[in-house]
Write an enzyme that holds these catalytic residues in place. Structure first.
Site, PDB file in Angstrom:
ATOM      1  N   LYS A  11       0.843  -1.200   0.000  1.00  0.00           N
ATOM      2  CA  LYS A  11       0.000   0.000   0.000  1.00  0.00           C
ATOM      3  C   LYS A  11       0.874   1.244   0.000  1.00  0.00           C
ATOM      4  O   LYS A  11       2.055   1.218   0.382  1.00  0.00           O
ATOM      5  CB  LYS A  11      -0.955   0.019   1.203  1.00  0.00           C
ATOM      6  CG  LYS A  11      -0.282  -0.036   2.581  1.00  0.00           C
ATOM      7  CD  LYS A  11       0.119   1.304   3.159  1.00  0.00           C
ATOM      8  CE  LYS A  11       0.673   1.179   4.575  1.00  0.00           C
ATOM      9  NZ  LYS A  11       1.312   2.426   5.068  1.00  0.00           N
ATOM     10  N   SER A  65      10.716  -4.851   4.004  1.00  0.00           N
ATOM     11  CA  SER A  65      10.323  -4.534   5.374  1.00  0.00           C
ATOM     12  C   SER A  65      10.837  -3.147   5.756  1.00  0.00           C
ATOM     13  O   SER A  65      11.799  -2.642   5.174  1.00  0.00           O
ATOM     14  CB  SER A  65      10.895  -5.577   6.338  1.00  0.00           C
ATOM     15  OG  SER A  65      10.456  -6.880   5.998  1.00  0.00           O
ATOM     16  N   GLY A  66      10.203  -2.544   6.753  1.00  0.00           N
ATOM     17  CA  GLY A  66      10.631  -1.235   7.213  1.00  0.00           C
ATOM     18  C   GLY A  66      10.505  -0.181   6.150  1.00  0.00           C
ATOM     19  O   GLY A  66      11.290   0.774   6.094  1.00  0.00           O
ATOM     20  N   MET A  80       5.185   0.354   3.584  1.00  0.00           N
ATOM     21  CA  MET A  80       4.339  -0.151   2.512  1.00  0.00           C
ATOM     22  C   MET A  80       3.370  -1.234   2.972  1.00  0.00           C
ATOM     23  O   MET A  80       2.607  -1.776   2.168  1.00  0.00           O
ATOM     24  CB  MET A  80       5.203  -0.690   1.371  1.00  0.00           C
ATOM     25  CG  MET A  80       6.058   0.380   0.715  1.00  0.00           C
ATOM     26  SD  MET A  80       7.280  -0.299  -0.444  1.00  0.00           S
ATOM     27  CE  MET A  80       6.215  -1.073  -1.656  1.00  0.00           C
ATOM     28  N   GLY A  81       3.413  -1.575   4.254  1.00  0.00           N
ATOM     29  CA  GLY A  81       2.430  -2.495   4.809  1.00  0.00           C
ATOM     30  C   GLY A  81       2.586  -3.938   4.408  1.00  0.00           C
ATOM     31  O   GLY A  81       1.622  -4.708   4.478  1.00  0.00           O
ATOM     32  N   GLY A  82       3.776  -4.358   3.995  1.00  0.00           N
ATOM     33  CA  GLY A  82       3.956  -5.731   3.543  1.00  0.00           C
ATOM     34  C   GLY A  82       3.605  -6.769   4.597  1.00  0.00           C
ATOM     35  O   GLY A  82       2.880  -7.725   4.316  1.00  0.00           O
ATOM     36  N   ALA A  83       4.109  -6.593   5.806  1.00  0.00           N
ATOM     37  CA  ALA A  83       3.831  -7.558   6.871  1.00  0.00           C
ATOM     38  C   ALA A  83       2.342  -7.573   7.216  1.00  0.00           C
ATOM     39  O   ALA A  83       1.763  -8.636   7.469  1.00  0.00           O
ATOM     40  CB  ALA A  83       4.656  -7.218   8.106  1.00  0.00           C
ATOM     41  N   SER A 110      -0.154  -6.793   5.177  1.00  0.00           N
ATOM     42  CA  SER A 110      -0.859  -7.419   4.065  1.00  0.00           C
ATOM     43  C   SER A 110      -0.731  -8.934   4.120  1.00  0.00           C
ATOM     44  O   SER A 110      -1.700  -9.671   3.893  1.00  0.00           O
ATOM     45  CB  SER A 110      -0.305  -6.891   2.740  1.00  0.00           C
ATOM     46  OG  SER A 110      -1.071  -7.349   1.653  1.00  0.00           O
ATOM     47  N   ASP A 169      -2.660  -1.539  10.275  1.00  0.00           N
ATOM     48  CA  ASP A 169      -2.868  -1.549   8.828  1.00  0.00           C
ATOM     49  C   ASP A 169      -3.536  -2.823   8.329  1.00  0.00           C
ATOM     50  O   ASP A 169      -3.971  -2.873   7.174  1.00  0.00           O
ATOM     51  CB  ASP A 169      -1.531  -1.384   8.090  1.00  0.00           C
ATOM     52  CG  ASP A 169      -0.969   0.024   8.183  1.00  0.00           C
ATOM     53  OD1 ASP A 169      -1.743   0.945   8.484  1.00  0.00           O
ATOM     54  OD2 ASP A 169       0.242   0.195   7.962  1.00  0.00           O
TER      55      ASP A 169
END
Length: 329
Positions: free
Chosen positions: A14, A118-119, A122-125, A127, A166
């Site tokens: 995101k 990560s960090g 972008m909200g990867g974890a 998502s 998120d």
């Protein structure tokens, strides 16, 4: 119990097009006004139920660890490439909570192929965790004699909000099941009003080889006396107001710039590439800028790969719907 089939999906990242601080909460978080959009920079996640208790998570990089390390100009064992496989990983937390909530026997086998850094803000974890909840629910429904399907729209958002601020965004609008790409969020980010974009948004994202601590960024920020509102931006994204009135904002950008020397070069390079509305996303360190088309985004990304000073992941992206489609094999 019998093993379920594999359930898989592609969790998207995101971007925060807008992020304002409204107040500091008693629980240590902040009241936010933010606008999030899902983009097609995706991880890959597979989940199935097994008779062995717990969550057995394996993680790899889709493009290969060596390839990502080369782009970031870091060693193969650099901390930026390390993804936890224990309960520090939100996927593990999500499936453990789902097991407890549904009182399930057995456990889970999970394969996660990373593309989203990560960090990055972008909200990867988050998502990945939302997708794990969705996949886990479907797998549990396949192999369980209990009837809990009617509770899906109530329970999954509650579990998602418990896991991370998120996470609910990436579940999408479960009750209506319509395709949505964007949401205006308040509270910690878990109170969502989803909407559909009038037009796709194209962008270029730069993740410089540096992560930023969300906690540190928030600890260095201050709530403004007169917070900005995202309402005008939402109306522009919906086509109610002219796109020329776009005004992006991120209250966390200034404190994050003070914590990482990699953010300013990213913003400057995006601007010099002829893109517009250059901003950091979330608490950083990833930055983005909008493009007029997929072609312009692709050309700008290619140029930036040769001109950006230092290692970075640079990708052209476009808005996409949440949640992603589930596949069963």
């Amino acid at each position: 119990m019998t093993e379920s089939r594999w359930y898989s999906t592609s969790p998207p990242a995101k971007l925060n097009l807008f992020l304002e601080l409204l107040a500091r909460r008693d629980d240590g978080f902040h009241e936010l006004d933010t606008v999030m959009i899902a983009i097609d920079w995706r991880d890959e996640l597979r989940v199935r139920r097994t008779s062995k208790p717990g969550v057995q998570l394996s993680v790899d990089w889709s493009a290969g660890r060596e390839s990502i390390a080369k782009e970031l100009q870091v060693t193969d064992d650099h901390e930026l490439l390390l993804v936890p496989t224990d309960d520090k990983n939100l996927v593990v937390r999500a499936l453990n909570r789902l097991t407890q909530t549904l009182n399930l026997d057995g456990g889970w086998e999970v394969q996660l192929n990373k593309n989203i850094p990560s960090g990055a803000g972008m909200g990867g974890a988050s998502s990945d965790a939302a997708s794990a909840l969705r996949l886990g629910w479907e797998a549990a429904y396949e192999t369980s004699s209990a009837t809990f399907s009617p509770l899906k729209h109530e329970m999954l958002p509650l579990l998602a909000a418990e896991i991370g601020s998120d996470v609910p965004f990436f579940l999408g609008e479960l009750e209506s099941e319509r395709d949505v790409e964007c949401a205006q969020a308040t509270g910690r980010g878990e109170k969502l009003s989803f909407f559909t974009l009038a037009n796709p948004l194209h962008a270029v994202v730069i993740y410089p080889a540096a992560s930023v601590s969300t906690a540190q960024v928030y600890s260095h920020c201050q709530v403004p006396d007169s917070p900005q509102s995202s309402n005008d931006l939402v109306r522009a994204l919906q086509g109610i107001r002219a796109e020329s009135e776009f005004s992006l904002h991120n209250a966390l950008q200034a404190p994050a710039r003070g914590l990482s020397s990699r953010i300013d070069p990213a913003l400057e390079c995006l601007s010099k590439a002829g893109l517009t509305h250059c901003r950091m996303t979330g608490s950083g360190s990833a930055c983005f800028a909008l493009a007029d088309s997929s072609q312009q985004a692709a050309i700008a990304a290619e140029t930036l790969r040769s001109t950006f000073p230092g290692g970075a992941l640079i990708r052209p992206v476009v808005s996409c719907v949440v949640p992603s489609e589930i596949h069963i094999a």
